[in-house]
Design an enzyme around this catalytic site. Sequence first.
Site, PDB file in Angstrom:
ATOM      1  N   ASN A   1      -8.949   2.912 -25.938  1.00 42.24           N
ATOM      2  CA  ASN A   1     -10.396   3.153 -25.913  1.00 42.24           C
ATOM      3  C   ASN A   1     -11.113   1.850 -26.270  1.00 42.24           C
ATOM      4  O   ASN A   1     -11.052   1.401 -27.416  1.00 42.24           O
ATOM      5  CB  ASN A   1     -10.724   4.261 -26.922  1.00 42.24           C
ATOM      6  CG  ASN A   1     -12.200   4.625 -26.927  1.00 42.24           C
ATOM      7  OD1 ASN A   1     -13.027   3.906 -26.382  1.00 42.24           O
ATOM      8  ND2 ASN A   1     -12.521   5.743 -27.562  1.00 42.24           N
TER       9      ASN A   1
ATOM     10  N   CYS B 211     -19.754   4.282 -27.480  1.00 42.93           N
ATOM     11  CA  CYS B 211     -18.920   4.410 -26.273  1.00 42.93           C
ATOM     12  C   CYS B 211     -19.746   4.723 -25.021  1.00 42.93           C
ATOM     13  O   CYS B 211     -19.279   4.512 -23.904  1.00 42.93           O
ATOM     14  CB  CYS B 211     -17.847   5.473 -26.476  1.00 42.93           C
ATOM     15  SG  CYS B 211     -16.704   5.032 -27.792  1.00 42.93           S
TER      16      CYS B 211
ATOM     17  N   HIS C  75     -15.449   7.153 -19.059  1.00 46.97           N
ATOM     18  CA  HIS C  75     -15.096   6.465 -20.306  1.00 46.97           C
ATOM     19  C   HIS C  75     -13.640   6.798 -20.618  1.00 46.97           C
ATOM     20  O   HIS C  75     -13.217   7.950 -20.490  1.00 46.97           O
ATOM     21  CB  HIS C  75     -16.014   6.940 -21.429  1.00 46.97           C
ATOM     22  CG  HIS C  75     -15.596   6.462 -22.783  1.00 46.97           C
ATOM     23  ND1 HIS C  75     -15.247   5.147 -23.027  1.00 46.97           N
ATOM     24  CD2 HIS C  75     -15.458   7.111 -23.965  1.00 46.97           C
ATOM     25  CE1 HIS C  75     -14.916   5.024 -24.299  1.00 46.97           C
ATOM     26  NE2 HIS C  75     -15.026   6.200 -24.894  1.00 46.97           N
TER      27      HIS C  75
HETATM   28  O1  UT7 Z   1     -14.745   7.158 -27.477  1.00 40.07           O
HETATM   29  C1  UT7 Z   1     -15.540   7.919 -28.325  1.00 40.07           C
HETATM   30  C2  UT7 Z   1     -15.197   9.328 -28.205  1.00 40.07           C
HETATM   31  N1  UT7 Z   1     -13.937   9.583 -28.845  1.00 40.07           N
HETATM   32  C3  UT7 Z   1     -13.151  10.476 -28.320  1.00 40.07           C
HETATM   33  O2  UT7 Z   1     -13.427  10.993 -27.274  1.00 40.07           O
HETATM   34  C4  UT7 Z   1     -11.925  10.884 -29.090  1.00 40.07           C
HETATM   35  C5  UT7 Z   1     -11.827  12.386 -29.070  1.00 40.07           C
HETATM   36  N2  UT7 Z   1     -10.681  12.908 -29.766  1.00 40.07           N
HETATM   37  C6  UT7 Z   1      -9.398  12.738 -29.343  1.00 40.07           C
HETATM   38  O3  UT7 Z   1      -9.151  12.035 -28.411  1.00 40.07           O
HETATM   39  C7  UT7 Z   1      -8.316  13.533 -30.034  1.00 40.07           C
HETATM   40  O4  UT7 Z   1      -8.904  14.495 -30.878  1.00 40.07           O
HETATM   41  C8  UT7 Z   1      -7.338  12.653 -30.848  1.00 40.07           C
HETATM   42  C9  UT7 Z   1      -6.462  11.836 -29.907  1.00 40.07           C
HETATM   43  C10 UT7 Z   1      -8.122  11.725 -31.758  1.00 40.07           C
HETATM   44  C11 UT7 Z   1      -6.431  13.538 -31.699  1.00 40.07           C
HETATM   45  O5  UT7 Z   1      -5.755  14.485 -30.888  1.00 40.07           O
HETATM   46  P1  UT7 Z   1      -5.703  16.021 -31.337  1.00 40.07           P
HETATM   47  O6  UT7 Z   1      -4.879  16.729 -30.367  1.00 40.07           O
HETATM   48  O7  UT7 Z   1      -7.133  16.481 -31.504  1.00 40.07           O
HETATM   49  O8  UT7 Z   1      -4.920  15.948 -32.682  1.00 40.07           O
HETATM   50  P2  UT7 Z   1      -5.379  16.437 -34.117  1.00 40.07           P
HETATM   51  O9  UT7 Z   1      -6.465  15.580 -34.658  1.00 40.07           O
HETATM   52  O10 UT7 Z   1      -5.601  17.922 -34.081  1.00 40.07           O
HETATM   53  O11 UT7 Z   1      -4.067  16.172 -34.944  1.00 40.07           O
HETATM   54  C12 UT7 Z   1      -2.875  16.946 -34.723  1.00 40.07           C
HETATM   55  C13 UT7 Z   1      -1.836  16.522 -35.745  1.00 40.07           C
HETATM   56  C14 UT7 Z   1      -2.369  16.504 -37.173  1.00 40.07           C
HETATM   57  O12 UT7 Z   1      -1.328  16.943 -38.024  1.00 40.07           O
HETATM   58  P3  UT7 Z   1      -1.337  18.428 -38.625  1.00 40.07           P
HETATM   59  O13 UT7 Z   1      -2.631  18.532 -39.383  1.00 40.07           O
HETATM   60  O14 UT7 Z   1      -1.300  19.326 -37.427  1.00 40.07           O
HETATM   61  O15 UT7 Z   1      -0.115  18.457 -39.450  1.00 40.07           O
HETATM   62  C15 UT7 Z   1      -2.640  15.045 -37.425  1.00 40.07           C
HETATM   63  O16 UT7 Z   1      -2.537  14.709 -38.792  1.00 40.07           O
HETATM   64  O17 UT7 Z   1      -1.415  15.184 -35.465  1.00 40.07           O
HETATM   65  C16 UT7 Z   1      -1.527  14.391 -36.642  1.00 40.07           C
HETATM   66  N3  UT7 Z   1      -1.839  13.025 -36.254  1.00 40.07           N
HETATM   67  C17 UT7 Z   1      -0.898  12.138 -35.917  1.00 40.07           C
HETATM   68  N4  UT7 Z   1       0.451  12.215 -35.864  1.00 40.07           N
HETATM   69  C18 UT7 Z   1       1.115  11.114 -35.471  1.00 40.07           C
HETATM   70  C19 UT7 Z   1      -3.056  12.460 -36.134  1.00 40.07           C
HETATM   71  N5  UT7 Z   1      -2.925  11.177 -35.732  1.00 40.07           N
HETATM   72  C20 UT7 Z   1      -1.598  10.958 -35.589  1.00 40.07           C
HETATM   73  C21 UT7 Z   1      -0.845   9.842 -35.194  1.00 40.07           C
HETATM   74  N6  UT7 Z   1       0.496   9.967 -35.141  1.00 40.07           N
HETATM   75  N7  UT7 Z   1      -1.412   8.657 -34.848  1.00 40.07           N
END
Ligand code: UT7
Length: 324
Positions: free
Chosen positions: A281, A114, A251
């Site tokens: 992304n 990225c 980005h």
């Molecule tokens: O481009 C390269 C660099 N990449 C990035 O910069 C990405 C960086 N990370 C992010 O943007 C975020 O961490 C995400 C968008 C990937 C995730 O957001 P988050 O607020 O960190 O969510 P999380 O991973 O803590 O997940 C929260 C909850 C989890 O459930 P539990 O464990 O709390 O029950 C996940 O299982 O959301 C759940 N979850 C979803 N629910 C519905 C994860 N993906 C999904 C989904 N739909 N697609």
Amino acid sequence: MTIRAVLRGVGHYLPERVVENAEFEAWVDTSDAWIQSRSGIERRHFAADGEKTSDLATKAAQAALENAKLDASEIDAIIVATSTPDNTFPSVATMVQGALGANSGFAFDVQAVCAGFVFAMANANALIVSGQAERVLVIGAETFSRIMNWDDRTTCVLFGDGAGAVLLEAQEGKGTSEDAGILATDLNSDGRYRDLLYVDGGVSSTQTTGVLVMQGKEVFRHAVEKLARTAHTALDKAGLNAGDVNWIVPHQANFRIIKATAQKMNLPMDQVVVTVQDHGNTSAASIPLALSVASEEGKIKPGDVLVMEAIGGGLAWGSVVLRV
Ligand code: UT7
């Protein structure tokens, strides 16, 4: 006399197919509301069957050449930032060179995921200021839809396909921060974090392409910590500070990361180019895509100072300060 790499043209290409968040609800346990609230993404473009990264890159390059009013024969070098090449080799850049009919000069790819476009811009800048090239096409192009795990809701809803391109040209400057062109770059990587974001296949390991694996929360934490810092470092090298910045062109991975970085730089969101809602992304393509869209919208004016910043797999991160 100082040679600067000045922005002469910009263009982009997005595949025709638009995939709204709601479509994912049929494939995985997710919702439009979750995707929007956690990432800011509303839709993304996916390449058609048979449409390759080099096709996207070539169309973006043609748009940038047209914008610069230049012919492909006037280009000395083509650099493509990509992690999703058509083939293992040759480079996408040579495929673009062939498609454009730019049969002189040289072409190569840069792979910093990225952060690839920022790394490619730093390379192009080095080629221009050292006198090895006068006009360089720098392209970010990706088909991340080809490396998604469609069963993994934590990643498959986040990425999209697209390409953006800029044309950089050598121009004399005074050697001050008032010059047009690239004023500073800052590149970093830390391989201790290579397991936070990777593709689980490859030529020398599995002889398969593999799919993307990400520890999103951890990458998020690093992004918020590292992006403002690299932007400040590059501004410092340029002899500028955040108050001199007209636009952050970040980005486009997550709206919350974009906002946190702007806050850390003390800049309001109306000085930040945001396209993540429409593109998702697109990895190395996201910054030139955002830049091209903002230029088309007439947001970016001559003399404006832009800061481009990105982080991705590696981890690799960095920034570019450019005066238009
Ligand atoms: O481009 C390269 C660099 N990449 C990035 O910069 C990405 C960086 N990370 C992010 O943007 C975020 O961490 C995400 C968008 C990937 C995730 O957001 P988050 O607020 O960190 O969510 P999380 O991973 O803590 O997940 C929260 C909850 C989890 O459930 P539990 O464990 O709390 O029950 C996940 O299982 O959301 C759940 N979850 C979803 N629910 C519905 C994860 N993906 C999904 C989904 N739909 N697609």
